[in-house]
Structure formats: C-alpha cells, structure tokens
Scaffold this active site. Structure first.
Site, PDB file in Angstrom:
ATOM      1  N   LYS A   1       0.849  -1.206   0.000  1.00 34.91           N
ATOM      2  CA  LYS A   1       0.000   0.000   0.000  1.00 34.91           C
ATOM      3  C   LYS A   1       0.876   1.246   0.000  1.00 34.91           C
ATOM      4  CE  LYS A   1      -3.955   1.921   2.588  1.00 34.91           C
ATOM      5  NZ  LYS A   1      -4.854   1.729   3.735  1.00 34.91           N
TER       6      LYS A   1
ATOM      7  N   SER B   1      -9.674   1.619   2.729  1.00 33.63           N
ATOM      8  CA  SER B   1      -8.822   2.384   1.843  1.00 33.63           C
ATOM      9  C   SER B   1      -7.757   1.553   1.124  1.00 33.63           C
ATOM     10  CB  SER B   1      -8.140   3.495   2.641  1.00 33.63           C
ATOM     11  OG  SER B   1      -7.326   2.940   3.650  1.00 33.63           O
TER      12      SER B   1
ATOM     13  N   SER C   1      -9.856  -0.736   6.957  1.00 37.27           N
ATOM     14  CA  SER C   1      -9.301  -0.625   5.603  1.00 37.27           C
ATOM     15  C   SER C   1      -8.577  -1.850   5.063  1.00 37.27           C
ATOM     16  CB  SER C   1      -8.358   0.570   5.522  1.00 37.27           C
ATOM     17  OG  SER C   1      -9.119   1.738   5.402  1.00 37.27           O
TER      18      SER C   1
HETATM   19  N1  GLN Z   1     -13.160   3.839   6.113  1.00 35.97           N
HETATM   20  C1  GLN Z   1     -12.614   4.290   7.336  1.00 35.97           C
HETATM   21  C2  GLN Z   1     -12.263   5.755   7.241  1.00 35.97           C
HETATM   22  O1  GLN Z   1     -12.556   6.336   6.259  1.00 35.97           O
HETATM   23  C3  GLN Z   1     -11.438   3.468   7.724  1.00 35.97           C
HETATM   24  C4  GLN Z   1     -10.205   3.841   6.999  1.00 35.97           C
HETATM   25  C5  GLN Z   1      -9.017   3.023   7.375  1.00 35.97           C
HETATM   26  O2  GLN Z   1      -9.116   2.006   8.036  1.00 35.97           O
HETATM   27  N2  GLN Z   1      -7.858   3.515   6.974  1.00 35.97           N
HETATM   28  O3  GLN Z   1     -11.698   6.327   8.114  1.00 35.97           O
END
Ligand code: GLN
Length: 493
Positions: free
Chosen positions: A79, A154, A178
C-alpha cells in the site's frame, strides 16, 4: 495453471523445490500487471526492475545453497502509505505525489530481509481516509469481480492486486476497517492485527492510536505466512508490543472443537443485505457441525462506536497532518509570504475528504469543544473496550458480517460522506478496542459479488483467528476464488 494463479503457499513450495525460479514467478506477475492494471488500476507505482533484481538475488542465493525463508521469491504489493526507500510513497495524495522516502518502513525491511520481491505500490484513499479508493487523488481502482464497482478501501489497490492475480500477497493498513472491508469486497482474507503487533514505523500516520498494517491474501495459510514476517517487537515504534510472536504458519491446524463463538447480533442487522446475513449464519452452522460451541452476544455500543471513531480518527489526523507544510517535504505551492505559502500548499495539496477530516478534528479538539466531543468519544472508546472484555469472558471469538452489503457501485456514495462512513459500521469497534480481527470470504451473492464475515479475538488472538479461517478455507471454497475477468486481449482469466 499459470504461475500467477497460485497461492503464496503453493509458490513457496515450488520455489523451495526449485521447480520454478523466483525470476519466473516475478515475471508472471509482472505480465499479469501489464495485462490487467490498465483496466483495474491497482498500482500507483510499479517497480518491475526492483522486483526482477530482488528475484534474481533470491535465485542466486538459493543456487549457492543458502537456506532461505519459505516466502523468499514470493512477490508482494505494498500500500502506498508504507515507506519504501527510493520508491515514491504518495499516500495517493497530491501533497506527497513526489515524495521519495529516504528509509524503509520496518515491515518493508522485514520483507526485504526474507527476499520478497516488491512489485509496486498500490492505490488507496488519500491518507487512508475512505472506504472505496474514490478519495485517491489519482484514480479509482476497480473491483475485478465487477469493474463498475469499488474494491473497497482504503487498501483497495492491494485487494485488487491480490484478487486479480497481479500479486500473490499484499500489505494494507487498517485504521477502521481498511484491510477487512476491501478483503470482503474482493473475496479475500484480510487481517487486522492486534494494535502493536506489527510495527507502524514508516507507515504514514493517519490516526496513530488506531493504525495497523495487515496482510491481504487468498488463503488463511498465506496470511499466516505473511503475518509471521511482519509481526514482532520494534523499538522504533513506541507502541510496539514487547511479546514473542508465535510461528503462525507452522501452528495452523483445523481442530476447532470446543471453541466458543458468539454471533454479534448487531453485525447481522436486519437492515443489512439478507444474503450477507444468511451467508454468515451458514458459516456458523458449519462451525457448529464441526464442534464449535455457538451462542449469541450483543454489542449495543456499535452505533456509538462509529460516532466516536469519526471524532477520534479525524482528531488524530488533524494533528498528524499538521506536518505537511510544503517546507520539509512534499508538494509546495507559491505565496507572497510564509503563511500564504502554507495555506496554498495545504489548500491545493489535500483533497476534499482530507480537508473535511482536518476540520472536524480541529473542531473536536478546540478549547470550547474538547470535552463535548473528543473527551466524550474517548469515554465511549473505553466503554467499547469493556464490552469486548465482557464478551470475551463467555466467548473465545465473536463474529458477524464484515460489511452490510457487497461492493457498492462506483459513484454511489461519493456525494454522501455519511453513507460512506456507515459502510464501516462493523469494522470500527475492533479497531477502537485494539483487538485483532479477520475477514474471511463466505461465498458469492446472487449478484455474483463476494461477501465476507469478520471474526474477532481478544488481544494477541491471531493464532486462533487464523486457525478458524484456515478451517473455513478447507470447508467452504465451493465458490470460485477468482473473478472471471476479461483481459485486454478479450480472453478470460
Ligand atoms: N473507512 C474508514 C475511514 O474512512 C477506515 C479507513 C481506514 O481504516 N484507513 O476512516
């Protein structure tokens, strides 16, 4: 069978027996990336030269009779919020679009030490804020099961890379879902480790009290192998757990008799997709038939968890992202004086969602509102942790759906941030509590999309999570593991 169609464990066996070379394996994945990435857009940066060089190095060491790690020569995608020395690390943000870190994250050092060739850096929501990759400053990645749908986020690019056979393994990061949510949307295993198990050193911070790096893989066995490489104490991360790490891979077994498992009522909510809930219950029956002891548990603070998370994470983000000022690194805009330069840099460098979070966080931390928002949210966090402690007195593991629905359509939630936030409802509480949690595939929805189930354990319960996931891998792979995909030549898979 093409090389890129293999699991990491299968590749590992072939490499160890010298049936294939690491260069051949890397080439197969690089070709697959060449074929599919123009369509699926998993990668922000591809690193074919580095992958081939690392693979050649592994082959040479093997030839010289060196005893190598089982994952030596098995490539990986990373990532783009995990720092890689000499390779651009953008966080899918304009503000870091030219940032080349002068150092490796601890996890990257670990991958290099065992000889896992780096295929490239994967797309994500900007600064990991989002659930679909639509907040990437560059482009949206596409779900290989249906290219009109999001892969989740994400860590969407990492999930796409593994699901489509462009990488046998990938690293994502999970602040509030994410790793698990994209795993569920793409039919993969995704593991969020216990907070502190995997070093955060070199992971670009979003919300430091929540961020954890975790594996995305085709099977529990693959996830166990990768976790073994990245887990462990690191003195460079002040929140690293000073614990010995078990050999997750060697200790895998399938005897699940006597494990007490609680179904979280709130995570098979009536408002969720019916098939998603039914698939979870079907898996539960399989577990029960094989000796697990099943019950039900209520986690009534689930909704409060979501609200608390969307105060705590932005608060930490507003502080963490203060460092992007255009002076030390990253994008720099012009201005007549320093303050204007700061303001232009941040105004032009950050996307809309990142700005929204910085504003929410700054507000929640500001003098008159700190007690009402940030402090309250932290109190909720403590209550949630206690709820888990209570649940784990009666159960070894608790589970429910990973997401309320299968992957949604690209564009479906972009105009409504609240709807986007709600899609994380099942993933937030474990993150707030710091406990480990894994998403496993439960089958295909009638729409043809994968669905997932999330299993959570007390701190350091990864071994148990992986055991149950490994057992389920063996039981329930009645559905295709791979999407049927049209390649650029128009052929199938
Ligand atoms: N979807 C969640 C957010 O927008 C989690 C994001 C993540 O785990 N990086 O914060």
């Amino acid at each position: 069978m093409k090389l890129y169609e293999n699991t990491a464990a299968a590749l590992s066996r072939m490499l160890t027996k010298e049936e294939v070379s690491a260069v051949e394996v890397a080439q197969s994945f690089l070709e697959r990336i060449g074929d599919l990435d123009p369509l699926l857009k998993a990668f922000v940066t591809q690193t074919p030269d580095i992958a081939l060089k690392m693979a050649a190095d592994v082959d040479q060491r093997r030839k010289q009779g060196e005893s190598l790690h089982p994952l030596a020569g098995v490539p990986i995608a990373i990532k783009d919020n995990i720092c890689t020395e000499g390779i651009k690390t953008t966080c899918a943000s304009r503000i870091l679009s030219n940032y080349i870190p002068p150092f490796d994250a601890t996890v990257v050092r670990a991958l290099k030490a065992v000889g896992m060739p780096l295929l490239g850096k994967t797309n994500m929501d900007e600064f990991a804020m989002g659930s679909s990759t639509e907040n990437s400053a560059f482009f949206t990645s596409r779900n290989p099961w249906d290219t009109g749908r999001v892969p989740g986020g994400s860590s969407g690019g990492s999930a796409v890379a593994v699901a489509a056979g462009m990488a046998p393994l990938a690293l994502g990061s999970d602040t509030g879902g994410s790793v698990r949510q994209p795993a569920s949307f793409c039919g993969l295993i995704g593991l969020r480790p216990t907070y502190g198990l995997v070093s955060r050193y070199g992971l670009i911070a979003f919300a430091s009290s929540l961020d954890q790096i975790g594996p995305l893989a085709l099977t529990a066995e693959d996830a166990a192998m990768l976790l073994g490489v990245i887990a462990g104490y690191d003195r460079l991360d002040s929140t690293s757990l000073p614990e010995d790490v078990p050999d997750y891979h060697r200790e895998l077994e399938t005897d699940i008799r006597g494990i007490r498992i609680g179904l979280i009522r709130e995570n098979v909510d009536q408002q969720f997709d019916r098939e998603v809930n039914a698939a979870v219950k079907k898996m539960l029956t399989v577990l029960e038939q094989n000796g697990a002891v099943i019950g039900e548990v209520s986690m009534p603070l689930t909704d409060y968890g979501l609200s608390a998370y969307y105060l705590i994470a932005p608060s930490e983000a507003s502080s963490n992202l203060g460092r992007y000022d255009g002076v030390r690194y990253g994008y720099q805009s012009a201005g007549r004086h320093l303050e204007e330069m700061f303001s232009n840099t941040r105004g032009e460098g950050f996307g809309a969602e990142v700005k929204r979070r910085i504003m929410i966080g700054t507000y929640a931390l500001s003098a008159g509102y700190y007690d009402a928002y940030y402090l309250k949210a932290m109190q909720v966090r403590t209550m949630i942790r206690r709820d888990y402690e209570t649940a784990f007195k009666s159960y070894d593991l608790i589970l429910g759906a990973t997401t309320p629905t299968p992957a949604f359509k690209i564009g479906e939630k972009t105009d409504d941030p609240l709807q986007m936030y709600l899609s994380d409802v099942c993933n937030i509480n474990d993150a707030l509590a710091g406990i480990p949690s894994i998403s496993v595939p439960t089958g295909l929805h009638s729409s043809g999309l994968p669905m997932g189930m999330q299993i959570s354990a007390p701190p350091s319960g990864e071994k148990l999570l992986l055991k149950v996931a490994y057992f389920l891998d063996g039981q329930s792979r009645a559905f295709p593991q791979r999407p049927q995909l049209k390649t650029s030549e128009g052929g199938c898979n």
